[in-house]
Design a protein around this motif. Structure first.
Motif, mmCIF file in Angstrom:
data_model
loop_
_atom_site.group_PDB
_atom_site.id
_atom_site.type_symbol
_atom_site.label_atom_id
_atom_site.label_comp_id
_atom_site.label_asym_id
_atom_site.label_seq_id
_atom_site.Cartn_x
_atom_site.Cartn_y
_atom_site.Cartn_z
ATOM 1 N N LEU A 1 19.939 47.181 -57.592
ATOM 2 C CA LEU A 1 19.011 47.046 -58.713
ATOM 3 C C LEU A 1 19.610 47.570 -60.014
ATOM 4 C CD1 LEU A 1 15.667 47.989 -56.935
ATOM 5 C CD2 LEU A 1 16.319 45.743 -57.813
ATOM 6 N N ASP A 2 20.577 48.479 -59.902
ATOM 7 C CA ASP A 2 21.299 48.922 -61.099
ATOM 8 C C ASP A 2 22.156 47.797 -61.671
ATOM 9 O OD1 ASP A 2 20.216 51.430 -61.132
ATOM 10 O OD2 ASP A 2 21.877 52.375 -60.040
ATOM 11 N N LEU A 3 22.658 46.931 -60.763
ATOM 12 C CA LEU A 3 23.467 45.790 -61.209
ATOM 13 C C LEU A 3 22.597 44.720 -61.841
ATOM 14 C CD1 LEU A 3 25.912 45.346 -58.183
ATOM 15 C CD2 LEU A 3 26.460 46.262 -60.440
ATOM 16 N N THR A 4 21.486 44.389 -61.167
ATOM 17 C CA THR A 4 20.577 43.353 -61.664
ATOM 18 C C THR A 4 19.206 43.520 -61.031
ATOM 19 O OG1 THR A 4 20.174 40.974 -61.819
ATOM 20 C CG2 THR A 4 21.311 41.750 -59.846
ATOM 21 N N SER A 5 18.194 43.195 -61.809
ATOM 22 C CA SER A 5 16.836 43.180 -61.271
ATOM 23 C C SER A 5 16.306 41.751 -61.155
ATOM 24 C CB SER A 5 15.898 44.001 -62.168
ATOM 25 O OG SER A 5 15.880 43.458 -63.492
ATOM 26 N N ASN A 6 17.172 40.781 -61.438
ATOM 27 C CA ASN A 6 16.787 39.375 -61.359
ATOM 28 C C ASN A 6 16.676 38.954 -59.894
ATOM 29 O OD1 ASN A 6 17.419 36.351 -61.140
ATOM 30 N ND2 ASN A 6 17.063 36.593 -63.330
ATOM 31 N N GLN A 7 15.509 38.465 -59.496
ATOM 32 C CA GLN A 7 15.281 38.106 -58.096
ATOM 33 C C GLN A 7 16.257 37.043 -57.610
ATOM 34 O OE1 GLN A 7 11.239 36.976 -57.343
ATOM 35 N NE2 GLN A 7 10.407 39.020 -57.706
ATOM 36 N N TYR A 8 16.559 36.064 -58.470
ATOM 37 C CA TYR A 8 17.424 34.970 -58.054
ATOM 38 C C TYR A 8 18.856 35.442 -57.812
ATOM 39 C CZ TYR A 8 13.515 31.996 -59.315
ATOM 40 O OH TYR A 8 12.277 31.401 -59.371
ATOM 41 N N LEU A 9 19.332 36.372 -58.655
ATOM 42 C CA LEU A 9 20.672 36.921 -58.445
ATOM 43 C C LEU A 9 20.714 37.777 -57.180
ATOM 44 C CD1 LEU A 9 21.820 37.883 -62.074
ATOM 45 C CD2 LEU A 9 22.640 36.006 -60.630
ATOM 46 N N ILE A 10 19.648 38.533 -56.957
ATOM 47 C CA ILE A 10 19.589 39.348 -55.735
ATOM 48 C C ILE A 10 19.598 38.448 -54.503
ATOM 49 C CG2 ILE A 10 18.118 40.903 -54.394
ATOM 50 C CD1 ILE A 10 17.239 42.144 -57.071
ATOM 51 N N ALA B 1 12.444 44.777 -55.346
ATOM 52 C CA ALA B 1 12.734 43.626 -56.195
ATOM 53 C C ALA B 1 11.527 42.691 -56.325
ATOM 54 C CB ALA B 1 13.923 42.848 -55.644
#
Length: 425
Positions: A305-314, A349
Motif C-alpha cells: 500500500l506504500d507503493l500504490t493504493s490503486n486497486q487495479y495495480l494491486i 485495499a
C-alpha cells in the motif's frame, strides 16, 4: 527468524519433502526458536482445530459424488447426450469434451477428478476419430481446469475457509466467467477443426437426441439439487455435497450399472486426495498462526500500500504473483499457504474478497496447465499417452482463453459479480 523459516521451507520443498510436512516442520522450527519448546504443547490441538471446519466436509463429499457418477455410467450418458446436441458440428467431439467437463465439474468440484473420469472415456474416442492425441489431452485438461470455477469448486471452498469469504457467493461469482471460458474453448476447438479438417459425428438426429435425453434425465437432478439448493438458500455447500452423494447413489441404483471395482478405486483415490488437502489445511494453521503473531501479513499489506493504493495495480501485482506460484504449487497448497497472508492487504485495499477469490481460482486454474507442476495437464498426458511438451504447444491458445477470462474477470468485476449482487446483496 522469518527469513530462516522460509529458507528452511524452500530447502525442504526443493529436496522433495511433501509440502504439508515442510510447512509443519518450518512452523515448528520457528515457534520453538521464538517462543521455546513449551509453546509446542498446543500444536496438535491447533492443527485439529484448523482441519475440523464444517465447510471442509464438502470436499470428500463432492469427490465421492464424482466417483459414483463415473462408476454408474452417468458420465457415459452425459457424453452421449451432449454429442447428440452438438456432435454434428465440425470438431463437435472436442466441444462435447468441454460441455461434459463443465457438467461433471458441477458435481465433483475437482479438475483432477474431472480429467481422470472424463479423459479415460473421451480421449481414446477422440484419438479413434482422428484427433491428434496432444490436442485431445490439451482440450480435456484446459476444460477441466476452467471447470473449477463452476460451482461447486474445491479451490473455492478452500479459499472461503482461508479468507472467511462466503462460499455460496464464490460459487455464484464463477458461473458467468465459466460459461464465457467454455464458449472460448469451444470456439478455439472449432477453429482447429476447420483448419485441420477434423471430423463431424453423425448428422443431427432429433430421435437420437430425444433418446439420449430420456436416458440421461435422472442425471440432470444432480446439478438441480446442488445449484438450486445453494443458490436458493435452502442448504449450505456442505449440505448440498452430502445430498449430492445420496442422489448419485440413487441414480446409480436406478441405472443398475454400478462398477464396484471402479467405484472402490475412485473412492480410495478420492480419500487420498482429501487426506492430502486436510493435512495441508492442518499444517498451514501452524504457519498462519506464527505469521499472524509476527505480523507478517500486516507488514506485507503496508509495504504494497506504500507503493500504490490503486486497486487495479494491486490486482495486477497479485495476478502476476499467483501466476508465478501456480507454476510451482498445487492449487490447494497455494491457497492455503498464501491467502491468509494477503487477506489483510485485500481488506485494506477495499477489494471484494469474493471477487478476489474468483481471481485467485482462475490464476490457479491456469497454473494447472503450466509445467513443471501442472497436475491436471500431466494427468491428461498420461491418459492420452502424449508428450507433455507436444500437448503444451496445442494448449497455448487454450491457456490464452483462460488468461482472457482472468483479465476480464479482474478488471470488469461487474461480469462475475452481478449475479452475486442480484442474489445476495
Amino acid at each position: 527468524m522469518i527469513l530462516t523459516m522460509f529458507l528452511a521451507l524452500v530447502v525442504m520443498v526443493c529436496i522433495n519433502v511433501p509440502i504439508a510436512i515442510a510447512l509443519a516442520l518450518a512452523a515448528v522450527l520457528a515457534i520453538a526458536l521464538t517462543d521455546g519448546s513449551g509453546a509446542l504443547v498446543a500444536i496438535a490441538l491447533e492443527m485439529y482445530a484448523g482441519a475440523k471446519s464444517f465447510s471442509l466436509i464438502a470436499i470428500p463429499m463432492f469427490v465421492l459424488a464424482g466417483a459414483i457418477m463415473n462408476a454408474t455410467g452417468i458420465t457415459r450418458r452425459l457424453i452421449a447426450f451432449v454429442t447428440a446436441i452438438i456432435g454434428f458440428i465440425r470438431g463437435g467431439l472436442a466441444m462435447v469434451n468441454v460441455g461434459v467437463s463443465l457438467f461433471f465439474a458441477e458435481i465433483s468440484g475437482s479438475a483432477v477428478a474431472d480429467v481422470a473420469a472424463m479423459g479415460s472415456i473421451i480421449i481414446p474416442e477422440m484419438k479413434r476419430r482422428g484427433y491428434p492425441a496432444p490436442f485431445a489431452a490439451a482440450i480435456t485438461s484446459s476444460s477441466a481446469s476452467l471447470a473449477i470455477i463452476i460451482p461447486p469448486s474445491i479451490p473455492m471452498i478452500l479459499y472461503g475457509v482461508s479468507s472467511g469469504a462466503s462460499i455460496e457467493e464464490l460459487f455464484v461469482a464463477g458461473v458467468v466467467p465459466g460459461l464465457l471460458g467454455a464458449a472460448g474453448l469451444m470456439g478455439t476447438a472449432y477453429y482447429y477443426a476447420i483448419k485441420y479438417n477434423w471430423p463431424t459425428e453423425d448428422a443431427f438426429n432429433l430421435k437420437q437426441l430425444r433418446a439420449t435425453f430420456i436416458d440421461a434425465l435422472p442425471t440432470f437432478a444432480l446439478p438441480v439439487i446442488i445449484l438450486g439448493g445453494i443458490f436458493g438458500g435452502f442448504m449450505t455447500a456442505t449440505e448440498a455435497a452430502g445430498i449430492a452423494v445420496i442422489a448419485a447413489i440413487l441414480i446409480g441404483i436406478w441405472y443398475r450399472e454400478i462398477n464396484w471395482p471402479q467405484l472402490k478405486e475412485a473412492m480410495l483415490d478420492g480419500g487420498m486426495q482429501t487426506a492430502v488437502v486436510m493435512l495441508l489445511v492442518a499444517t498451514s494453521v501452524l504457519m498462519g498462526s506464527y505469521l499472524t503473531t509476527a505480523r507478517v501479513p500486516q507488514e506485507i499489506a503496508a509495504a504494497i500500500l506504500d507503493l500504490t493504493s490503486n486497486q487495479y495495480l494491486i490486482l495486477l501485482i497479485l495476478n502476476i504473483f499467483f501466476l508465478i506460484i501456480g507454476f510451482f504449487l498445487h492449487s490447494a497448497a497455494a491457497i492455503i499457504l498464501v491467502v491468509p497472508i494477503i487477506t489483510p492487504l485485500i481488506q485494506q485495499a477495499g477489494i471484494d474478497p469474493v471477487h478476489f477469490g474468483l481471481v485467485v481460482t482462475l490464476n490457479l486454474a491456469i497454473g494447472q496447465q503450466t509445467p513443471p507442476v501442472a497436475s491436471v495437464l500431466i494427468t491428461a498426458c498420461s491418459i492420452a499417452k502424449a508428450n507433455i511438451w507436444e500437448v503444451t504447444k496445442w494448449n497455448l491458445p487454450l491457456i490464452g482463453v483462460l488468461l482472457f477470462v482472468l483479465i476480464i474477470s479482474t478488471y470488469v468485476p461487474a461480469i462475475p459479480m452481478f449475479l452475486v449482487e442480484y442474489f445476495y446483496r
